[in-house]
Design a protein around this motif. Structure first.
Motif, PDB file in Angstrom:
ATOM      1  N   LYS A   1      -6.788   2.937   7.322  1.00 13.90           N
ATOM      2  CA  LYS A   1      -7.629   2.045   6.520  1.00 13.90           C
ATOM      3  C   LYS A   1      -7.877   2.693   5.165  1.00 13.90           C
TER       4      LYS A   1
ATOM      5  N   LYS B   1       1.537  -3.645   5.458  1.00 16.05           N
ATOM      6  CA  LYS B   1       0.145  -4.109   5.337  1.00 16.05           C
ATOM      7  C   LYS B   1      -0.213  -4.971   6.533  1.00 16.05           C
TER       8      LYS B   1
ATOM      9  N   GLY C   1       0.798  -1.222   0.000  1.00 17.64           N
ATOM     10  CA  GLY C   1       0.000   0.000   0.000  1.00 17.64           C
ATOM     11  C   GLY C   1       0.828   1.269   0.000  1.00 17.64           C
TER      12      GLY C   1
ATOM     13  N   MET D   1      -8.055  -2.236   2.673  1.00 17.87           N
ATOM     14  CA  MET D   1      -6.733  -2.608   3.170  1.00 17.87           C
ATOM     15  C   MET D   1      -6.412  -1.774   4.404  1.00 17.87           C
TER      16      MET D   1
ATOM     17  N   GLU E   1      -6.079  -7.298   4.611  1.00 19.15           N
ATOM     18  CA  GLU E   1      -6.654  -6.936   3.315  1.00 19.15           C
ATOM     19  C   GLU E   1      -7.869  -7.805   3.041  1.00 19.15           C
TER      20      GLU E   1
END
Length: 347
Positions: A250, A220, A57, A228, A223
């Motif tokens: 988030k 992360k 991410g 995610m 997910e």
């Protein structure tokens, strides 16, 4: 005579290249808190690394950070952002992927973002750096983002010499344009057992961490479809008042837009094992010196036992991060393997 004049001029240019500050000039400065482009996270006119494993991410987080900068909106409603124009140097996604991400994050054609996509920019090339500086000045750019770091130079990311050249180019860009630099970089595959990441998680030479002003790790946590959760962990803040506490974000895709929500301080502040803690401390201690086992152990001030230290050194040598060689009186000396010195066996 003309040749003598040219030679004298070159000598004068060399003499005048460096202009030192006097002590009086420095003491007369009005010292204020260092200015930030994004409060506590992104200092102005600095080099910031945002790192993580693939699909953690990190690029999405950077896209959101850019959104906050170009619109002058607080990041997550908490960290003030100064409004600035942005240049995104994309050497990975391509223009179609960049367009998709811009649309998902909610950008409109009412702000100034320029994108150089897959144009093969090499920041360790003087010609490319000259051209890049020209673009930054012409477009009045305040923030330059590079993604990914490994694709923007021709050298070896494990070489301290090659990394030094990249960092000098970054510094030149900052000095000549007053822009801030953010680059996105990957973690080592063997660092996945670090749940929160460390400065040694970054791929490449330890010189990278040594030269950056701020280091933010994106990890992360979970997910699911359209959602995610990621941890944002600041591992270095050279120009701020200490590192901020890790927090959780988030990311939710809803109605064709990606939204970011602050979820509070990061609950998983897991402690590293004794061996991992020792490895981190050893690398910090050896960053600018060679030392014996006893010298390293003494520097730990009783925090790390001899067995844990021995295990840490063996692992670091196996990983190619530390080199070792017997010298005077048969004692092994250890140092950070800044170049590819190969794996050596500790005695």
């Amino acid at each position: 005579m003309e040749n003598n004049f040219d030679e004298l001029k070159r000598e004068m240019d060399n003499v005048n290249r460096f202009v030192p500050y006097t002590l009086g000039e420095l003491l007369a400065m009005d010292i204020k808190e260092y200015p930030f482009l994004v409060e506590k996270l992104v200092p102005e006119k600095s080099i910031i690394a945002i790192t993580g494993h693939p699909e953690s991410g990190k690029t999405w987080f950077v896209m959101y950070l850019i959104y906050c900068v170009v619109y002058g909106q607080p990041l997550l409603g908490m960290y003030k952002a100064q409004k600035a124009n942005v240049l995104f140097v994309d050497e990975e996604g391509g223009k179609y992927e960049m367009a998709r991400r811009y649309k998902l994050v909610g950008f409109k054609n009412d702000v100034i973002i320029h994108t150089l996509s897959q144009q093969g920019i090499m920041i360790d090339s003087q010609e490319d750096t000259d051209s890049l500086i020209g673009v930054i000045k012409n477009k009045e750019i305040g923030l330059v983002v590079f993604d990914p770091f490994a694709a923007i130079f021709s050298g070896d990311e494990n070489s301290a010499r090659d990394i030094g050249k990249v960092m000098r180019s970054f510094q030149r860009v900052i000095v000549e344009t007053q822009a801030t630099i953010v680059f996105i970089h990957h973690h080592r595959k063997d660092s996945k057992n670090y749940s929160n990441g460390t400065e040694q998680s970054m791929r490449g030479s330890s010189a990278i961490f040594g030269r950056i002003d701020s280091h933010i790790i994106i990890t992360k946590r979970s997910e699911s479809e359209g959602e995610m959760t990621m941890a944002v962990i600041q591992r270095k803040s050279r120009k701020g008042r200490g590192k901020i506490k890790a927090f959780t974000v988030k990311m939710v895709e809803k109605d064709g837009l990606v939204q970011f929500e602050y979820m509070g301080e990061e609950p998983q502040q897991l402690k590293l094992s004794k061996a991992e803690t020792a490895k981190e401390k050893v690398l910090k201690f050896l960053i600018d010196r060679r030392a014996t086992f006893n010298e390293i152990h003494d520097s730990m001030k009783g925090e790390i036992g001899r067995d844990s230290l021995g295990s840490a050194l063996k692992e670091l040598i196996h990983e190619g991060k530390v080199a070792s060689k017997k010298e005077a009186h048969g004692k092994p000396f250890y140092w950070v393997a800044k170049e590819k010195e190969g794996q050596q066996t500790a005695s």
